[in-house]
Enzyme design. Structure first.
Site, mmCIF file in Angstrom:
data_model
loop_
_atom_site.group_PDB
_atom_site.id
_atom_site.type_symbol
_atom_site.label_atom_id
_atom_site.label_comp_id
_atom_site.label_asym_id
_atom_site.label_seq_id
_atom_site.Cartn_x
_atom_site.Cartn_y
_atom_site.Cartn_z
ATOM 1 N N MET A 92 0.796 -1.230 0.000
ATOM 2 C CA MET A 92 0.000 0.000 0.000
ATOM 3 C C MET A 92 0.832 1.285 0.000
ATOM 4 O O MET A 92 0.422 2.284 0.591
ATOM 5 C CB MET A 92 -0.961 -0.002 1.197
ATOM 6 C CG MET A 92 -1.923 -1.179 1.223
ATOM 7 S SD MET A 92 -2.904 -1.319 -0.279
ATOM 8 C CE MET A 92 -4.090 -0.016 0.023
ATOM 9 N N ILE A 94 2.850 4.127 -2.529
ATOM 10 C CA ILE A 94 3.098 4.571 -3.900
ATOM 11 C C ILE A 94 4.603 4.567 -4.118
ATOM 12 O O ILE A 94 5.371 4.942 -3.225
ATOM 13 C CB ILE A 94 2.478 5.970 -4.116
ATOM 14 C CG1 ILE A 94 0.957 5.824 -4.124
ATOM 15 C CG2 ILE A 94 2.976 6.607 -5.415
ATOM 16 C CD1 ILE A 94 0.190 7.097 -4.243
ATOM 17 N N ASN A 109 1.985 -6.294 -10.498
ATOM 18 C CA ASN A 109 1.046 -5.956 -9.427
ATOM 19 C C ASN A 109 -0.272 -6.678 -9.682
ATOM 20 O O ASN A 109 -0.602 -6.982 -10.829
ATOM 21 C CB ASN A 109 0.813 -4.438 -9.433
ATOM 22 C CG ASN A 109 -0.173 -3.993 -8.375
ATOM 23 O OD1 ASN A 109 -0.120 -4.441 -7.220
ATOM 24 N ND2 ASN A 109 -1.099 -3.110 -8.739
ATOM 25 N N HIS A 111 -4.379 -6.109 -9.111
ATOM 26 C CA HIS A 111 -5.340 -5.058 -8.776
ATOM 27 C C HIS A 111 -6.757 -5.627 -8.875
ATOM 28 O O HIS A 111 -7.072 -6.337 -9.836
ATOM 29 C CB HIS A 111 -5.161 -3.877 -9.739
ATOM 30 C CG HIS A 111 -6.076 -2.743 -9.424
ATOM 31 N ND1 HIS A 111 -5.860 -1.890 -8.355
ATOM 32 C CD2 HIS A 111 -7.231 -2.332 -9.999
ATOM 33 C CE1 HIS A 111 -6.842 -1.003 -8.303
ATOM 34 N NE2 HIS A 111 -7.686 -1.251 -9.285
ATOM 35 N N ASP A 147 -1.581 1.942 -10.985
ATOM 36 C CA ASP A 147 -2.445 0.914 -11.590
ATOM 37 C C ASP A 147 -2.444 0.972 -13.114
ATOM 38 O O ASP A 147 -3.481 0.806 -13.766
ATOM 39 C CB ASP A 147 -3.879 1.018 -11.030
ATOM 40 C CG ASP A 147 -3.902 0.771 -9.534
ATOM 41 O OD1 ASP A 147 -3.082 -0.028 -9.055
ATOM 42 O OD2 ASP A 147 -4.715 1.407 -8.840
HETATM 43 C C1 GRF Z 1 -5.993 -7.506 -3.092
HETATM 44 O O1 GRF Z 1 -7.338 -7.219 -3.334
HETATM 45 C C2 GRF Z 1 -5.137 -7.005 -4.222
HETATM 46 O O2 GRF Z 1 -5.765 -7.062 -5.459
HETATM 47 C C3 GRF Z 1 -4.892 -5.574 -3.834
HETATM 48 O O3 GRF Z 1 -4.744 -5.603 -2.433
HETATM 49 C C4 GRF Z 1 -5.438 -6.725 -1.905
HETATM 50 C C5 GRF Z 1 -4.458 -7.512 -1.096
HETATM 51 O O4 GRF Z 1 -5.081 -8.572 -0.428
HETATM 52 N N1 GRF Z 1 -3.767 -5.017 -4.536
HETATM 53 P P1 GRF Z 1 -4.202 -9.679 0.282
HETATM 54 O O5 GRF Z 1 -3.306 -8.962 1.287
HETATM 55 O O6 GRF Z 1 -3.401 -10.388 -0.766
HETATM 56 O O7 GRF Z 1 -5.185 -10.573 0.949
#
Ligand code: GRF
Length: 218
Positions: A92, A94, A109, A111, A147
């Site tokens: 999380m 940038i 990544n 998404h 993204d």
């Molecule tokens: C997922 O929904 C992914 O697509 C997004 O962040 C979330 C991470 O979930 N980038 P997790 O920690 O893998 O359960």
């Protein structure tokens, strides 16, 4: 079989990380996890990694004065374990363009939307509000824009009239866990060519089924 060395960057629960751990545990999967790195010491994903005997590292952005020095340390950690592919999995923070460019075509990544729709956060709420019929998820190469980047695999997830953010998120997450290892496999097998903004998969026969959902039938 040669296994490429991947490092996974996380900030939270790490269910995608778990899917990668499980895939990498299979002898015929062409990747191994060299490092799990988190910016958050409390990320549950770190426990998942430790349980699987994988090296972990915490680099907390709060310990740094600026993003550059935070990223310098991440870079060093990635290189120390001879990372060949960086996998962002719910990371999380940038990342600066210089970091992203250094790992160009070697960083991916996941998404939770069908990019380029619904970049950013709260993808499922926004999709439900808009009344779209399909949600989904995307694995893509990372570019400096958030993204953005060549799309490797997408899975479409139909939205039903009864869906809530939670039920939709759960079904999309299930699809994420299938396509993330698939994308890594394609990269490890060198089946992807990048042409401009497109990632072209060698030997992929596109049928209406693969367009709708590449994981159907797998
Ligand atoms: C997922 O929904 C992914 O697509 C997004 O962040 C979330 C991470 O979930 N980038 P997790 O920690 O893998 O359960």
């Amino acid at each position: 079989m040669r296994k490429i060395r991947i490092s996974v960057l996380i900030s939270g629960g790490g269910t995608n990380l778990q899917a990668l751990i499980d895939a990498c545990a299979q002898s015929n999967f062409p990747a191994q996890i060299a490092l799990v790195l988190s910016n958050n010491a409390d990320a549950f994903g770190l426990e998942r990694a430790k349980k699987a005997g994988i090296t972990t590292k915490v680099i907390n952005h709060k310990d740094y004065e600026n993003r550059e020095s935070f990223e310098d340390d991440i870079n060093e950690a990635l290189k120390e374990v001879k990372t060949e592919l960086v996998c962002l999995a719910g990371f999380m923070r940038i990342l600066n363009a210089s970091f992203v460019n250094e790992w160009k075509d070697r960083m991916i990544n996941i998404h939770p939307s069908l990019l380029p729709s619904y970049k950013g956060l709260h993808t499922h709420e926004r999709a439900l509000e808009d009344g779209v019929r399909f949600a989904g998820c995307t694995v893509h190469f990372v570019r400096p824009e958030m993204d953005d980047g060549p799309i490797i695999i997408q899975a479409a997830v139909p939205i039903t009239a009864e869906d809530t953010t939670e039920t939709l998120a759960a079904r999309v997450l299930e699809a994420e866990h299938k396509i993330y290892p698939e994308a890594i496999k394609l990269i490890a097998e060198r089946r992807i060519r990048i042409r401009g903004h497109r990632a072209i998969i060698e030997g992929m026969i596109v049928t209406s089924e693969t367009i709708i959902n590449p994981i159907l039938g797998s």
